[in-house]
Scaffold this motif. Structure first.
Motif, PDB file in Angstrom:
ATOM      1  N   LEU A 179      -1.627   0.578   4.223  1.00  0.00           N
ATOM      2  CA  LEU A 179      -2.085   0.712   4.388  1.00  0.00           C
ATOM      3  C   LEU A 179      -3.753   0.982   4.463  1.00  0.00           C
ATOM      4  CD1 LEU A 179      -0.560  -0.551   3.512  1.00  0.00           C
ATOM      5  CD2 LEU A 179      -0.483  -0.247   2.699  1.00  0.00           C
ATOM      6  N   PHE A 181       5.841   1.320  -4.548  1.00  0.00           N
ATOM      7  CA  PHE A 181       5.098   0.331  -3.772  1.00  0.00           C
ATOM      8  C   PHE A 181       5.075  -1.024  -4.474  1.00  0.00           C
ATOM      9  CE2 PHE A 181       1.114  -1.836  -2.746  1.00  0.00           C
ATOM     10  CZ  PHE A 181       1.040  -1.751  -1.364  1.00  0.00           C
ATOM     11  N   SER A 182       4.833  -1.020  -5.773  1.00  0.00           N
ATOM     12  CA  SER A 182       4.637  -2.283  -6.492  1.00  0.00           C
ATOM     13  C   SER A 182       5.939  -2.995  -6.837  1.00  0.00           C
ATOM     14  CB  SER A 182       3.862  -2.027  -7.791  1.00  0.00           C
ATOM     15  OG  SER A 182       4.594  -1.165  -8.655  1.00  0.00           O
ATOM     16  N   GLN A 183       7.055  -2.278  -6.858  1.00  0.00           N
ATOM     17  CA  GLN A 183       8.312  -2.873  -7.300  1.00  0.00           C
ATOM     18  C   GLN A 183       9.357  -3.039  -6.199  1.00  0.00           C
ATOM     19  OE1 GLN A 183       9.581  -1.613 -11.524  1.00  0.00           O
ATOM     20  NE2 GLN A 183       8.625   0.234 -10.690  1.00  0.00           N
ATOM     21  N   PHE A 184       9.321  -2.153  -5.200  1.00  0.00           N
ATOM     22  CA  PHE A 184      10.452  -2.102  -4.291  1.00  0.00           C
ATOM     23  C   PHE A 184      10.101  -2.137  -2.805  1.00  0.00           C
ATOM     24  CE2 PHE A 184      11.292   0.592  -8.049  1.00  0.00           C
ATOM     25  CZ  PHE A 184      12.239  -0.213  -8.672  1.00  0.00           C
ATOM     26  N   ASP A 185       9.043  -1.447  -2.398  1.00  0.00           N
ATOM     27  CA  ASP A 185       8.901  -1.172  -0.971  1.00  0.00           C
ATOM     28  C   ASP A 185       7.441  -0.891  -0.618  1.00  0.00           C
ATOM     29  OD1 ASP A 185       9.078  -0.261   1.633  1.00  0.00           O
ATOM     30  OD2 ASP A 185      10.770   1.078   1.258  1.00  0.00           O
ATOM     31  N   GLY A 186       6.807  -1.807   0.105  1.00  0.00           N
ATOM     32  CA  GLY A 186       5.426  -1.640   0.513  1.00  0.00           C
ATOM     33  C   GLY A 186       5.199  -0.587   1.560  1.00  0.00           C
ATOM     34  N   HIS A 187       6.258   0.107   1.988  1.00  0.00           N
ATOM     35  CA  HIS A 187       6.105   1.203   2.948  1.00  0.00           C
ATOM     36  C   HIS A 187       5.917   2.551   2.259  1.00  0.00           C
ATOM     37  CE1 HIS A 187       7.817  -0.956   6.696  1.00  0.00           C
ATOM     38  NE2 HIS A 187       6.560  -0.652   6.918  1.00  0.00           N
ATOM     39  N   SER A 232       5.584  -5.589   7.357  1.00  0.00           N
ATOM     40  CA  SER A 232       6.410  -4.733   8.197  1.00  0.00           C
ATOM     41  C   SER A 232       6.956  -5.488   9.419  1.00  0.00           C
ATOM     42  CB  SER A 232       5.602  -3.499   8.601  1.00  0.00           C
ATOM     43  OG  SER A 232       6.412  -2.508   9.167  1.00  0.00           O
ATOM     44  N   SER A 233       6.551  -5.092  10.628  1.00  0.00           N
ATOM     45  CA  SER A 233       7.074  -5.749  11.831  1.00  0.00           C
ATOM     46  C   SER A 233       6.665  -7.212  11.908  1.00  0.00           C
ATOM     47  CB  SER A 233       6.583  -5.017  13.085  1.00  0.00           C
ATOM     48  OG  SER A 233       7.172  -3.750  13.173  1.00  0.00           O
ATOM     49  N   ALA A 234       5.547  -7.563  11.292  1.00  0.00           N
ATOM     50  CA  ALA A 234       5.180  -8.981  11.241  1.00  0.00           C
ATOM     51  C   ALA A 234       6.136  -9.740  10.330  1.00  0.00           C
ATOM     52  CB  ALA A 234       3.744  -9.137  10.759  1.00  0.00           C
ATOM     53  N   GLU A 235       6.609  -9.086   9.271  1.00  0.00           N
ATOM     54  CA  GLU A 235       7.607  -9.707   8.403  1.00  0.00           C
ATOM     55  C   GLU A 235       8.952  -9.863   9.110  1.00  0.00           C
ATOM     56  OE1 GLU A 235       6.737  -8.579   3.855  1.00  0.00           O
ATOM     57  OE2 GLU A 235       6.709  -6.839   5.195  1.00  0.00           O
ATOM     58  N   THR A 236       9.190  -9.026  10.126  1.00  0.00           N
ATOM     59  CA  THR A 236      10.416  -9.160  10.912  1.00  0.00           C
ATOM     60  C   THR A 236      10.514 -10.546  11.527  1.00  0.00           C
ATOM     61  OG1 THR A 236      10.539  -6.796  11.417  1.00  0.00           O
ATOM     62  CG2 THR A 236      11.666  -8.292  12.927  1.00  0.00           C
ATOM     63  N   VAL A 266       1.184  11.394   2.077  1.00  0.00           N
ATOM     64  CA  VAL A 266       2.081  10.400   1.483  1.00  0.00           C
ATOM     65  C   VAL A 266       3.028   9.889   2.556  1.00  0.00           C
ATOM     66  CG1 VAL A 266       3.920  10.029  -0.204  1.00  0.00           C
ATOM     67  CG2 VAL A 266       1.945  11.456  -0.797  1.00  0.00           C
ATOM     68  N   TYR A 267       3.246   8.566   2.557  1.00  0.00           N
ATOM     69  CA  TYR A 267       4.124   7.939   3.540  1.00  0.00           C
ATOM     70  C   TYR A 267       5.355   7.341   2.862  1.00  0.00           C
ATOM     71  CZ  TYR A 267       0.503   8.318   7.101  1.00  0.00           C
ATOM     72  OH  TYR A 267      -0.410   8.802   7.996  1.00  0.00           O
ATOM     73  N   TYR A 268       6.494   7.501   3.516  1.00  0.00           N
ATOM     74  CA  TYR A 268       7.735   6.870   3.051  1.00  0.00           C
ATOM     75  C   TYR A 268       8.585   6.523   4.267  1.00  0.00           C
ATOM     76  CZ  TYR A 268      10.211  11.211   4.105  1.00  0.00           C
ATOM     77  OH  TYR A 268      10.752  12.298   4.763  1.00  0.00           O
ATOM     78  N   PRO A 269       9.468   5.509   4.164  1.00  0.00           N
ATOM     79  CA  PRO A 269      10.312   5.128   5.298  1.00  0.00           C
ATOM     80  C   PRO A 269      11.612   5.917   5.343  1.00  0.00           C
ATOM     81  CG  PRO A 269      10.507   3.502   3.571  1.00  0.00           C
ATOM     82  CD  PRO A 269       9.516   4.521   3.086  1.00  0.00           C
TER      83      PRO A 269
END
Length: 366
Positions: free
Chosen positions: A5, A88-94, A269-273, A316-319
């Motif tokens: 973000l 964020f840097s290793q696993f999940d950009g969300h 995210s949704s663009a990667e979908t 803080v944001y998480y999925p």
């Protein structure tokens, strides 16, 4: 189809001044502990990451931050950023922090700020590139710019254009909602995925309240209603929301004869979908992904929650959801999705509502 973000030095200086104040240290410790508890309890990817063998690294990172913040070596903003950046840097950009320090310093460690390199403000485009090629540029999946109807009309305009080839440009598209891609997926689909994909939700009171709010605002949301009803009575920590709709009955569109999807590091995210759909349901002899860099790396999770910490109010944001692919081992999702064709060209002079140099080059390749 449905699921689918200020200156760093100034910020750190301010943070460290606050950190040395006794009252502030207590509040900082409280916020860090609250963040750790929230992520460990609610972030759907957390138990998977630990099970994959990253537990010792996580404990070390968490212990180091706790020691530094309790002794006033760093402030809460830096501690929160470093904690979230580990994911964020290793696993999940969300997993990210909504603060300038995160985007100015941590984000740029693994992402590119294209706007500093050239005129970069992608806008919706639906137009002919040449006699054989049509361009549809989709800079957002938020449903506003463009809307679903705009994309539906753009797909129809392409079919009526007489062009054999189609370029879908998703550079700069950081996501929104997956449903917007239906008109494009109907054009590109040519075979079923080799295996079904599922979405899993971590069934906690905090996460469930997220869907309860969705259901309150949208009483007809079938997914939210199903999830709320089933999670209330489920004893499972990971609840399978739904299986992707079967695409076995989709007709194969005769057009495009050749298609290209253009990505950059801001495709998220949704663009990667859409990229994942192309890799699972489209033959590469017909549809290829073009780019200079991989995508963002937020492709295996979704439905994020933003929560402000009590004292600092840092959000803080998480999925709350992850794909079954994440469960099956794709825990290094932050590396993003790679292009099929590497674009070995300089960055364009500008990317707005134009046919830039990359688009012209891809049209020639098609």
């Amino acid at each position: 189809m449905k699921k689918l973000l200020l200156s760093l030095l100034v910020t750190l200086a301010i943070s460290n001044v606050w950190a040395w104040e006794p009252d502030s240290i207590g509040k900082n410790i409280s916020d860090l502990d609250s963040l750790i508890q929230m992520v460990e309890t609610n972030y759907t990817g957390f138990p998977i990451i630990i099970q994959k063998g990253y537990g010792n690294d996580y404990l070390k990172m968490k212990g180091d931050l706790s020691q530094k913040i309790s002794t006033g070596k760093i402030g809460i903003q830096q501690a929160v950023c470093e904690y979230c950046y580990w994911f964020f840097s290793q696993f999940d950009g969300h997993v990210y922090v909504d603060c300038q320090l995160f985007f100015d310093h941590y984000f740029t460690k693994c992402h590119i700020r294209y706007a500093k390199l050239f005129e970069y403000e992608p806008k919706p485009v639906s137009s002919k590139v040449n006699d054989k090629t049509w361009l549809i540029r989709v800079p957002s999946c938020n449903g506003q710019n463009p809307t679903y109807q705009w994309l539906k009309d753009a797909a129809l305009a392409y079919l009526q254009s007489g062009c054999d080839h189609l370029i879908i440009d998703v550079r700069g598209n950081t996501g929104g909602g997956d449903a917007i891609w239906e008109p494009i997926c109907l054009l590109l689909y040519d075979h079923q995925p080799s295996s079904p994909e599922y979405t899993f939700f971590r069934n906690t009171p905090k996460n469930l309240s997220f869907y309860q709010r969705i259901l309150k605002d949208n009483p007809d949301d079938e997914v939210a209603k199903w999830l709320v009803d089933n999670c209330r009575k489920s004893q499972e920590e990971m609840v399978k929301i739904e299986e992707d709709e079967s695409v076995e009955d989709f007709p194969i569109s005769p057009l495009p004869k050749k298609a290209a999807i253009v990505i950059d590091k801001n495709t998220a995210s949704s663009a990667e979908t859409l990229i994942r759909f192309a890799k699972m349901c489209c033959d590469t002899t017909r549809t290829k992904v073009y780019g200079k860099e991989n995508t963002w790396g937020a492709q295996y999770s979704g439905n994020i929650i933003g929560t402000p910490l009590l004292n600092s109010q840092i959000c803080v944001y998480y999925p709350t959801c992850v794909s079954s692919l994440f469960l099956q081992g794709e825990s290094n999702g932050s590396s993003g999705l790679a292009p099929d064709v590497h674009i070995n060209l300089p960055y364009p002079q500008k990317l707005t509502d134009n046919c830039d140099e990359w688009i012209l080059w891809i049209a020639d390749q098609l």
